[in-house]
Design an enzyme around this catalytic site. Sequence first.
Site, short mmCIF file in Angstrom:
data_model
loop_
_atom_site.label_atom_id
_atom_site.label_comp_id
_atom_site.label_asym_id
_atom_site.label_seq_id
_atom_site.Cartn_x
_atom_site.Cartn_y
_atom_site.Cartn_z
N GLY A 211 0.84 -1.10 0.27
CA GLY A 211 0.02 0.37 -0.38
C GLY A 211 0.82 1.50 0.31
O GLY A 211 1.65 1.11 -0.07
N THR A 215 -0.13 4.66 5.08
CA THR A 215 -1.48 4.28 5.25
C THR A 215 -1.36 2.78 6.61
O THR A 215 -2.56 2.31 6.40
CB THR A 215 -2.24 3.12 3.99
OG1 THR A 215 -0.80 2.56 3.45
CG2 THR A 215 -1.88 3.92 2.93
N GLY A 216 -0.64 2.43 6.86
CA GLY A 216 -0.81 2.37 8.24
C GLY A 216 -0.46 0.79 8.41
O GLY A 216 -0.58 -0.36 8.65
N LYS A 217 0.47 0.32 7.70
CA LYS A 217 1.30 -1.24 7.13
C LYS A 217 2.44 -1.14 8.83
O LYS A 217 1.78 -2.37 9.11
CB LYS A 217 1.86 -1.27 6.21
CG LYS A 217 1.68 -1.21 4.74
CD LYS A 217 2.45 -1.31 3.02
CE LYS A 217 2.95 0.06 2.94
NZ LYS A 217 2.36 1.43 3.26
N THR A 218 2.70 -0.60 9.11
CA THR A 218 3.91 -0.85 10.07
C THR A 218 3.48 -1.14 11.34
O THR A 218 3.37 -1.85 12.21
CB THR A 218 4.72 0.36 10.09
OG1 THR A 218 5.44 0.15 8.66
CG2 THR A 218 5.29 -0.11 10.77
N GLU A 435 -15.81 8.75 -14.34
CA GLU A 435 -15.97 7.39 -14.18
C GLU A 435 -17.46 6.76 -13.72
O GLU A 435 -17.47 6.19 -13.89
CB GLU A 435 -16.11 7.15 -12.32
CG GLU A 435 -13.82 7.34 -12.41
CD GLU A 435 -12.75 6.74 -13.63
OE1 GLU A 435 -13.20 5.81 -13.37
OE2 GLU A 435 -12.31 7.86 -13.47
N ASP A 511 -7.25 7.37 -21.61
CA ASP A 511 -8.63 6.49 -22.44
C ASP A 511 -8.75 7.27 -24.26
O ASP A 511 -8.83 5.86 -24.99
CB ASP A 511 -9.73 7.61 -22.15
CG ASP A 511 -10.57 7.50 -20.51
OD1 ASP A 511 -10.06 6.37 -19.78
OD2 ASP A 511 -10.59 7.51 -19.88
P1 ADP Z 1 3.02 3.17 5.87
O1 ADP Z 1 4.06 1.74 7.55
O2 ADP Z 1 2.31 1.90 6.00
O3 ADP Z 1 3.89 3.83 5.61
P2 ADP Z 1 2.80 3.15 8.94
O4 ADP Z 1 2.35 2.32 9.68
O5 ADP Z 1 4.21 3.82 9.15
O6 ADP Z 1 2.66 3.84 7.14
O7 ADP Z 1 1.68 4.34 9.64
C1 ADP Z 1 1.89 5.56 9.98
C2 ADP Z 1 0.99 6.47 10.88
O8 ADP Z 1 0.02 6.93 10.43
C3 ADP Z 1 0.72 6.01 12.31
O9 ADP Z 1 1.42 5.58 13.28
C4 ADP Z 1 -0.67 6.19 12.64
O10 ADP Z 1 -0.13 7.33 13.66
C5 ADP Z 1 -0.93 6.73 11.96
N1 ADP Z 1 -2.35 5.77 10.77
C6 ADP Z 1 -1.81 5.37 9.76
N2 ADP Z 1 -2.53 4.74 9.40
C7 ADP Z 1 -3.51 4.15 10.05
C8 ADP Z 1 -5.00 4.00 9.77
N3 ADP Z 1 -4.95 2.90 9.21
N4 ADP Z 1 -5.27 3.81 11.74
C9 ADP Z 1 -4.86 4.47 12.57
N5 ADP Z 1 -3.66 5.34 12.68
C10 ADP Z 1 -3.08 4.89 10.81
ZN ZN Z 2 -11.55 7.37 -17.93
MG MG Z 3 5.92 1.15 6.76
#
Ligand code: ADP
Ligand code: ZN
Ligand code: MG
Length: 634
Positions: A211, A215-218, A435, A511
């Site tokens: 992602g 987006t919250g992967k870590t 869209e 397109d």
């Molecule tokens: P990534 O690893 O995807 O680049 P991180 O997990 O490091 O992103 O996210 C960075 C910060 O953003 C997290 O520490 C959190 O505070 C916030 N965050 C990101 N996604 C979420 C989520 N789905 N829900 C709550 N907080 C989020």
């Molecule tokens: Zn289009």
């Molecule tokens: Mg990360």
Amino acid sequence: MEPRQQTFSIWYFLAALVGLLLLQSVLFRPHAEDLTYSDFKTLLGKGKVVEVTLDRQAITGMVTADGLEAVLPKEKIEGLERYGKGAHRFVTARVDDPSLVPALEAAKVKFTGRVENTWLSTLLSWVLPAVVFVGVWSLLMRRMNPTGGLMSIGKSRAKVYVEKSTGVTFDDVAGIDEARAELVELVDFLKSPDRYRRLGGRIPKGALLVGPPGTGKTLLAKAVAGEAGVPFFSLSGSDFVEMFVGVGAARVRDLFEQAQAKAPTIIFIDELDALGKARGVGPVVGGHDEREQTLNQLLAEMDGFDTEKGVIILAATNRPEILDPALLRPGRFDRQIVIDRPDLKGREKILAVHTRGVTLAPSVDLGLIAARTAGFVGADLANLVNEAALGAARGGKATVEMEDFDAAIDRIVGGLERKSRVISPREKEIVAYHEAGHALVAESRPHADRVAKISIIPRGVAALGYTQQQPTEDRYLMTRAELLDRLDVLLGGRVAEEIVFGDVSTGAQDDLQKATDLVRHMVTRYGMSETLGLAALEGPRHPLFLQVPGASAREYSERTAAAIDDEVQVLLQAAHDRARETLTARRSALEALGKLLIDREVVDGENVRRLIAAHDPARESADNLACSDDGPTT
Ligand code: ADP
Ligand code: ZN
Ligand code: MG
């Protein structure tokens, strides 16, 4: 792991050396002189000296007892070491006295020099600088990497989190419920594998979180660490990358050894792309031996252990496209968990998580904030809440008010706009109707693939929105009717803009490119044009190096080329007209779908079809007796 213990005992070694040095200087230092040099010379002159040993710094020797008594007080002599009958041993400092040797010869004293034993100091003068150098170097290495020492270079630096030690739980992760559910299941595999193996299923070896950044992967991985209740090895792909060939591979080996010893465990490799970049690409010069070796080792380890042992590998990346395909093969990261930018609801939930500890004014409407932050990822939203809280505190307020959020949004949007991740409300509207146009035309054509999902959440730099179509079966051949329907769908977005706004935007560029390519192929390759007939005017492109310089790439005349261009125009115009006809007839469905998209940002295929059914054109146009036929038009 206890890195301290593994650091080579360089410091003990150093201490031992310094100790030796001290010892040497004590042992070999000449004793404080018993005699002054002048007394010695006097005794020598009187013939009281029996024998003498000269070294560089001192003169030691034997002097007769009565001679000594003449120059030294009684008590002093008592303290001297008795040496043989009536003779005393003495030591005196040697002064630079050229007349010493003649004097000794004159007194007929037996004298000898001493070869000093200097091996130790010689050794030290070589070894000590080297030791100091190595010491300083390992100190620097440790600075750069607080856990590693000289000898721990091949050790993995995984931080081991056990149970709740990360302090992050699934409750802290919001708006990405599907990804969360998949990970919860993965944890469940670890905890009760037998339940899943009962029917012969194989526990997946690994899952890859994919992602955009922020987006919250870590965060999700940390939540897994907090909730799994098993040891959690966490490290970043770049931890493996070192300047020495073979070090990364050794670290991978070590990591897997440690993990298996503690199974059931989870290994989490963040930023996998740093290590998993496709092999054999990039500049040939210099090569990437180290990274390749590390990657090969990782692949080997992933193949080598079996999930019976209870090790699951999680990894995260925001650039899956550059990963080595071997990593994505089944049996390695068999599962890919996609974490997209959150939609409206998701953003609201994330805001709720991050405002838990913030004193909000009653006026604050998180839903409204979410609506204004299309394109924000979790990290942006966390930042937004923080900015708003800081702004309110700066203004001396008791609570964080809506205007603080507004100000913070404006500030952050300004920054993100430059990265083209945020679209204005006006743009959002255009994208929504565009869209909706694609989707409506697709649903109105019998040979087009069904709509699976429409999204107007911006992705990456180019695409502002997308309509995802689900093929009903695998296709190897396409008929003319199918290609024409596909063409209509491609033009649907552009036509919708014309109808709704009376103007067109640059959004249809891609397109139009695709549509033009498609038509050109129909005309020049597939023999699908009536005017140009069956001749295949262009074959598949030859590789560049096979082309003879000077030879024309084209195998047809100027006249044919002009005819092709005309025919392409005609077919495109026809497709445009067909799409326009469809969308005009379904104007109310178009409006409704556009509004729904602006509202929700993501609409799935089911809802699109339901909405179309509700705005059935047959029913609507019954009044003006203009029932349009949406069947394939040729
Ligand atoms: P990534 O690893 O995807 O680049 P991180 O997990 O490091 O992103 O996210 C960075 C910060 O953003 C997290 O520490 C959190 O505070 C916030 N965050 C990101 N996604 C979420 C989520 N789905 N829900 C709550 N907080 C989020
Ligand atoms: Zn289009
Ligand atoms: Mg990360």
